[in-house]
Design an enzyme around this catalytic site. Structure first.
Site, short mmCIF file in Angstrom:
data_model
loop_
_atom_site.label_atom_id
_atom_site.label_comp_id
_atom_site.label_asym_id
_atom_site.label_seq_id
_atom_site.Cartn_x
_atom_site.Cartn_y
_atom_site.Cartn_z
N ASP A 1 2.08 -21.91 50.05
CA ASP A 1 1.17 -21.92 51.20
C ASP A 1 1.89 -21.45 52.46
O ASP A 1 1.31 -20.75 53.29
CB ASP A 1 0.61 -23.32 51.41
CG ASP A 1 0.04 -23.91 50.14
OD1 ASP A 1 -1.16 -23.72 49.89
OD2 ASP A 1 0.80 -24.54 49.38
N ASP B 1 -2.74 -20.52 56.49
CA ASP B 1 -3.31 -20.48 55.14
C ASP B 1 -4.03 -21.80 54.94
O ASP B 1 -3.41 -22.81 54.58
CB ASP B 1 -2.19 -20.30 54.11
CG ASP B 1 -2.75 -20.22 52.69
OD1 ASP B 1 -3.77 -19.56 52.50
OD2 ASP B 1 -2.15 -20.84 51.79
N GLU C 1 -6.69 -17.01 56.99
CA GLU C 1 -7.19 -16.38 55.77
C GLU C 1 -8.69 -16.58 55.67
O GLU C 1 -9.20 -17.70 55.82
CB GLU C 1 -6.50 -16.97 54.55
CG GLU C 1 -6.95 -16.31 53.25
CD GLU C 1 -6.21 -16.84 52.03
OE1 GLU C 1 -5.08 -16.38 51.77
OE2 GLU C 1 -6.75 -17.74 51.36
#
Length: 207
Positions: A141, A7, A68
């Site tokens: 996160d 992430d 991501e």
């Protein structure tokens, strides 16, 4: 399959490693965050992220890396930093020959919770349940990184099977085309050879 989910972020870059296969129980192999000081220059911060991700790759040796996909935000500075951290993650994996896949936030939410509009609390709750953890992973996160890995195991594997099937079909079509071309060339060669043999036969008859 072992997947490293990333992430991306400059201040906190979430990292999570999950082992599993579609239809089988998932297992968390590691989770954490690579941090950089917010008041540091961009160059040193990206270097810290690279070093942190390299350490995770060395320790866990994943088969795949899921990152991501950066989407547009109103805060240009934030999205630029996220994109830069994302690029570092892709670079680290590609340099080692590890395949990288990008997943959108809505894609990850839909895969983990069943809804592409789920909030962070719902994603964290489902990640905790799916991985059978005693407590929710923190910060958010880190939970998002695990969700990315789960998403790729469930969706990426199916996409990989489809790609393999398409590749097999393409190879079969190419082989068929080559065989047809070879037959056509053989017929053409045979047709060209016949006229050259007939004049010789006629000359012998005249003699």
């Amino acid at each position: 399959m072992r997947v490293l989910g990333v992430d991306p972020g400059l201040t906190r870059c979430g990292v999570g490693v999950v082992d599993g296969e579609p239809g089988r129980p998932l297992r968390m192999a590691g989770v954490g965050v690579v941090r950089t000081p917010a008041d540091a220059e961009i160059g040193p911060r990206l270097l810290l992220i690279e070093q942190g991700l390299e350490a995770w790759l060395d320790e866990h040796r994943p088969d795949m890396v899921a990152v991501e996909r950066v989407f547009a935000q109103h805060n240009v500075r934030t999205v630029m930093g996220t994109a830069q951290a994302s690029a570092v993650a892709m670079l680290c994996a590609t340099r080692r020959g590890i395949p990288v896949t990008l997943h959108t936030p809505s894609e990850v939410k839909a895969a983990v919770t069943g809804s592409g509009r789920a909030d962070k609390a719902q994603v964290t709750s489902m990640v905790t349940r799916l991985l059978r953890l005693d407590a929710p992973p923190k910060p958010a996160d880190a939970a998002d990184a695990l969700a990315l890995a789960i998403c790729h195991i469930w969706r990426g594997a199916a996409a990989g099977r489809i790609a393999a099937a398409v590749a097999t079909t393409t190879r079969a079509q190419a082989a068929l085309a080559e065989a047809v071309a070879a037959q056509a060339a053989a017929r053409q060669a045979a047709g060209t050879a016949r006229p050259t043999a007939r004049p010789a036969a006629r000359q012998e008859y005249r003699r």
